[in-house]
Motif scaffolding. Structure first.
Motif, PDB file in Angstrom:
ATOM      1  N   LEU A 190     -11.373  -0.317   7.149  1.00 49.57           N
ATOM      2  CA  LEU A 190     -11.621  -1.382   6.577  1.00 49.57           C
ATOM      3  C   LEU A 190     -10.485  -2.175   6.156  1.00 49.57           C
ATOM      4  N   ILE A 191      -9.212  -1.523   5.720  1.00 52.81           N
ATOM      5  CA  ILE A 191      -8.383  -2.121   5.294  1.00 52.81           C
ATOM      6  C   ILE A 191      -6.816  -2.057   6.192  1.00 52.81           C
ATOM      7  N   LEU A 192      -6.576  -0.801   6.838  1.00 51.57           N
ATOM      8  CA  LEU A 192      -5.389  -0.730   7.668  1.00 51.57           C
ATOM      9  C   LEU A 192      -5.378  -1.548   8.610  1.00 51.57           C
ATOM     10  N   LEU A 193      -6.454  -1.239   9.471  1.00 52.64           N
ATOM     11  CA  LEU A 193      -6.715  -1.639  10.935  1.00 52.64           C
ATOM     12  C   LEU A 193      -6.646  -3.281  11.002  1.00 52.64           C
ATOM     13  N   PRO A 194      -7.288  -3.950  10.059  1.00 54.62           N
ATOM     14  CA  PRO A 194      -7.266  -5.448  10.001  1.00 54.62           C
ATOM     15  C   PRO A 194      -5.885  -5.924   9.595  1.00 54.62           C
ATOM     16  N   ILE A 195      -5.244  -5.363   8.884  1.00 53.01           N
ATOM     17  CA  ILE A 195      -3.931  -5.662   8.556  1.00 53.01           C
ATOM     18  C   ILE A 195      -3.112  -6.063   9.870  1.00 53.01           C
ATOM     19  N   VAL A 196      -3.306  -4.935  10.783  1.00 53.70           N
ATOM     20  CA  VAL A 196      -2.557  -4.806  12.102  1.00 53.70           C
ATOM     21  C   VAL A 196      -3.154  -6.112  12.749  1.00 53.70           C
ATOM     22  N   SER A 197      -4.556  -6.332  13.029  1.00 51.68           N
ATOM     23  CA  SER A 197      -4.937  -7.296  13.806  1.00 51.68           C
ATOM     24  C   SER A 197      -4.814  -8.831  13.202  1.00 51.68           C
ATOM     25  N   ASN A 198      -4.905  -8.879  12.135  1.00 48.26           N
ATOM     26  CA  ASN A 198      -4.711 -10.301  11.288  1.00 48.26           C
ATOM     27  C   ASN A 198      -3.433 -10.512  10.976  1.00 48.26           C
ATOM     28  N   ALA A 199      -2.422  -9.759  11.368  1.00 45.24           N
ATOM     29  CA  ALA A 199      -1.135 -10.273  10.904  1.00 45.24           C
ATOM     30  C   ALA A 199      -0.502 -11.523  11.460  1.00 45.24           C
ATOM     31  N   ALA A 200      -0.827 -11.886  12.632  1.00 49.19           N
ATOM     32  CA  ALA A 200      -0.048 -13.076  13.120  1.00 49.19           C
ATOM     33  C   ALA A 200      -1.007 -14.222  12.556  1.00 49.19           C
ATOM     34  N   GLU A 201      -2.411 -14.389  12.242  1.00 48.64           N
ATOM     35  CA  GLU A 201      -3.137 -15.021  11.612  1.00 48.64           C
ATOM     36  C   GLU A 201      -2.682 -15.261  10.283  1.00 48.64           C
ATOM     37  N   HIS A 202      -2.271 -14.317   9.733  1.00 51.24           N
ATOM     38  CA  HIS A 202      -2.100 -14.267   8.316  1.00 51.24           C
ATOM     39  C   HIS A 202      -0.923 -15.114   8.179  1.00 51.24           C
ATOM     40  N   VAL A 203       0.156 -14.830   8.782  1.00 50.68           N
ATOM     41  CA  VAL A 203       1.449 -15.719   8.906  1.00 50.68           C
ATOM     42  C   VAL A 203       1.310 -17.231   9.034  1.00 50.68           C
ATOM     43  N   THR A 204       0.456 -17.611  10.195  1.00 53.46           N
ATOM     44  CA  THR A 204       0.066 -18.897  10.650  1.00 53.46           C
ATOM     45  C   THR A 204      -0.891 -19.605   9.525  1.00 53.46           C
ATOM     46  N   SER A 205      -1.635 -19.095   8.962  1.00 55.37           N
ATOM     47  CA  SER A 205      -2.600 -19.639   7.974  1.00 55.37           C
ATOM     48  C   SER A 205      -1.547 -20.032   6.609  1.00 55.37           C
ATOM     49  N   VAL A 206      -0.878 -19.002   6.198  1.00 57.04           N
ATOM     50  CA  VAL A 206      -0.022 -19.200   5.068  1.00 57.04           C
ATOM     51  C   VAL A 206       0.927 -20.409   5.303  1.00 57.04           C
ATOM     52  N   TRP A 207       1.548 -20.387   6.428  1.00 54.62           N
ATOM     53  CA  TRP A 207       2.586 -21.498   7.144  1.00 54.62           C
ATOM     54  C   TRP A 207       1.703 -22.879   6.850  1.00 54.62           C
ATOM     55  N   MET A 208       0.717 -22.897   7.439  1.00 52.61           N
ATOM     56  CA  MET A 208      -0.017 -24.131   7.537  1.00 52.61           C
ATOM     57  C   MET A 208      -0.427 -24.757   5.880  1.00 52.61           C
ATOM     58  N   ALA A 209      -0.829 -23.575   5.162  1.00 47.58           N
ATOM     59  CA  ALA A 209      -0.799 -24.071   3.974  1.00 47.58           C
ATOM     60  C   ALA A 209       0.323 -24.708   3.110  1.00 47.58           C
ATOM     61  N   LEU A 210       1.228 -24.117   3.360  1.00 47.23           N
ATOM     62  CA  LEU A 210       2.675 -24.579   2.769  1.00 47.23           C
ATOM     63  C   LEU A 210       2.814 -26.066   3.235  1.00 47.23           C
ATOM     64  N   LYS A 211       2.209 -26.376   4.586  1.00 49.64           N
ATOM     65  CA  LYS A 211       2.482 -28.071   5.059  1.00 49.64           C
ATOM     66  C   LYS A 211       1.294 -28.649   4.524  1.00 49.64           C
ATOM     67  N   ASN A 212       0.335 -28.252   3.616  1.00 52.52           N
ATOM     68  CA  ASN A 212      -0.480 -28.855   3.105  1.00 52.52           C
ATOM     69  C   ASN A 212      -1.640 -29.301   4.234  1.00 52.52           C
ATOM     70  N   LYS A 213      -1.686 -28.433   5.278  1.00 49.68           N
ATOM     71  CA  LYS A 213      -2.756 -28.408   6.217  1.00 49.68           C
ATOM     72  C   LYS A 213      -3.748 -27.453   6.184  1.00 49.68           C
ATOM     73  N   MET A 214      -4.529 -27.861   4.991  1.00 46.39           N
ATOM     74  CA  MET A 214      -5.533 -26.716   4.499  1.00 46.39           C
ATOM     75  C   MET A 214      -6.864 -26.797   5.279  1.00 46.39           C
ATOM     76  N   GLU A 215      -7.185 -27.871   6.151  1.00 46.62           N
ATOM     77  CA  GLU A 215      -8.237 -27.963   7.122  1.00 46.62           C
ATOM     78  C   GLU A 215      -7.804 -26.728   8.172  1.00 46.62           C
ATOM     79  N   LEU A 216      -6.713 -26.786   8.825  1.00 48.66           N
ATOM     80  CA  LEU A 216      -6.389 -25.865   9.775  1.00 48.66           C
ATOM     81  C   LEU A 216      -6.426 -24.511   9.159  1.00 48.66           C
ATOM     82  N   THR A 217      -6.038 -24.355   7.776  1.00 46.15           N
ATOM     83  CA  THR A 217      -5.972 -22.943   7.181  1.00 46.15           C
ATOM     84  C   THR A 217      -7.531 -22.448   7.073  1.00 46.15           C
ATOM     85  N   ILE A 218      -8.571 -23.458   6.782  1.00 47.65           N
ATOM     86  CA  ILE A 218      -9.802 -23.119   6.699  1.00 47.65           C
ATOM     87  C   ILE A 218     -10.192 -22.453   8.057  1.00 47.65           C
ATOM     88  N   GLY A 219     -10.042 -23.672   9.115  1.00 44.55           N
ATOM     89  CA  GLY A 219     -10.360 -23.175  10.257  1.00 44.55           C
ATOM     90  C   GLY A 219      -9.842 -21.831  10.740  1.00 44.55           C
TER      91      GLY A 219
END
Length: 421
Positions: free
Chosen positions: A314-343
């Motif tokens: 429940l915790i370790l395996l999803p961290i692996v699979s969601n690593a790329a999405e995590h970085v992309t989502s935070v990067w979009m939020a820092l650009k104030n593109k919150m709609e992309l983050t929600i998507g």
């Protein structure tokens, strides 16, 4: 006209046939105006510092075949999947830039959560049904709480308040709620069919997975009913998900238009479609091997180092699979593109709940592994509470750092609960 002149056009046509065939072949392998194969793979392999971790891919293979310690095999495979997940996302994104909106949606539906699908199928074929269920549930919780929470927190620390399209966010969260409720119904069915009293003890059919975790304690008839309910629900969820793609990409595309147009405007592909397709296929194959080695080492690692197996799934395996999405989502939020983050966050959770989990149920049906949509009562409650909190937070179309902190806090409480379980 002389015979020579009569043959000249034929000779000319025959002479031009080979260059014409050659040009057609080259146009398929390298379409005009697109990057060459060398440039495409140079960007693919050297476009991110995260690719340094690819050194763990051969280490993962070596640890498996040379029978190294299970913890080393688990750790090497665990780290190797991180850059592989990022490369899968890169190849999918580059193909999406050239395929158009409809095909891009289908491609993202198929490969957007490729790591989860690969890990899930690897665990399913090894008979570890509890790992399948906890890893899928963990992916949903990771996207909804950890990734979205970190994005809200990062965006809120830079901007006082961020806005996003309310209708699209509510539609997505409503579909997520529906997928959550379809997991509550099998749990309710399971509870209603539990035998009571000592006279029914002999009729119990207790089913365990390969790791020794109890899956079901229903009698034979009720177990078949649970399987039928799960498989029928899986088919219906897949249909709903296909209609959701049609809703998102065709009939109500205007609700999502701004989020895509702003991000992709003027963006050029850095890989040709053939190169991106070959890279996608290659990385998928390599990831499937690393996922298989990872799953195979979970049991011994959990037993030797006293790590709860539900915590790993429940915790370790999803961290692996969601690593790329995590970085992309935070990067979009820092650009104030919150709609992309929600998507990214809610959309990925919908893919898991309405596409990947039903798909795995169908695959289990085909391969003779009785995977159901029955999750433990505690897990079902955890998912319901998480979806409910996200539903409350996105309904006003605004986000801030306090909302992000609340999501992260809930995720940490859930992680703690599964550590002590």
């Amino acid at each position: 006209m002389s015979p020579t002149n009569d043959l000249t056009p034929l000779l000319a046509n025959g002479h031009n046939a080979q260059p014409s065939f050659y040009r057609r072949t080259i146009s398929v392998l390298k379409p005009e105006g697109e990057p060459s194969w060398t440039a495409s793979y140079h960007f693919f392999l050297f476009g991110s510092w995260l690719n340094i971790l690819l050194i763990f891919v051969p280490l993962s293979f070596a640890a498996h075949f040379l029978k190294w310690d299970a913890a080393l095999c688990f750790s090497f495979s665990f780290i190797a999947i991180m850059p592989l997940a990022a490369l899968l996302g890169t190849a999918t994104e580059q193909m999406s830039l050239k395929l158009g909106q409809t095909l891009s949606g289908l491609l993202n539906a198929s490969f957007g959560n490729a790591v989860e699908i690969i890990v899930g199928i690897a665990a399913l074929l090894q008979g570890e049904l509890r790992i399948v269920q906890t890893s899928m549930l963990g992916s949903i919780l990771s996207n909804l709480l950890l990734v979205l929470g970190c994005s809200f927190l990062a965006g809120g620390l830079k901007y006082p308040e961020s806005n996003f399209q309310v209708t699209a966010a509510q539609t997505s969260s409503s579909l997520m709620t529906l997928a959550c409720l379809t997991l509550v119904i099998p749990a309710a069915y399971h509870s209603s069919k539990l035998p009571t009293g000592n006279d029914t003890t002999d009729a119990l059919l207790i089913t365990f997975d390969r790791m020794g975790s109890k899956i079901s304690d229903l009698d034979d008839e009720s177990q078949k009913g649970l399987l039928t309910l799960s498989r029928g629900t899986a088919i219906l969820l897949l249909i709903v998900y296909v209609v959701y793609l049609f809703f998102q990409l065709k009939t109500h595309a205007y609700l999502y238009k701004d989020a895509h147009a702003e991000d992709e405007e003027g963006e050029r592909s850095k890989m040709s479609v053939p190169a991106a397709a070959s890279a996608l296929l290659l990385v998928t194959v390599v990831t499937s091997f690393c996922a298989d080695y990872l799953v195979a080492s979970i049991e011994e690692t959990a037993r030797r180092y006293s790590i709860p197996k539900p915590f790993i799934g429940l915790i370790l395996l999803p961290i692996v699979s969601n690593a790329a999405e995590h970085v992309t989502s935070v990067w979009m939020a820092l650009k104030n593109k919150m709609e992309l983050t929600i998507g990214i966050c809610v959309g990925s959770s919908i893919q898991i709940a309405a596409f990947v989990i039903p798909l795995l149920v169908i695959v289990g049906w085909i391969t003779g592994h009785n995977l159901t949509l029955f999750f433990a009562n505690f897990e079902t409650i955890v998912l319901f509470v998480s979806v409910l909190l996200v539903q409350f937070l996105v309904q006003d179309g605004k986000s801030n750092y306090m909302e992000g902190l609340m999501l992260i806090a809930l995720y940490l409480v859930i992680a703690l609960a599964f550590w002590v379980s």
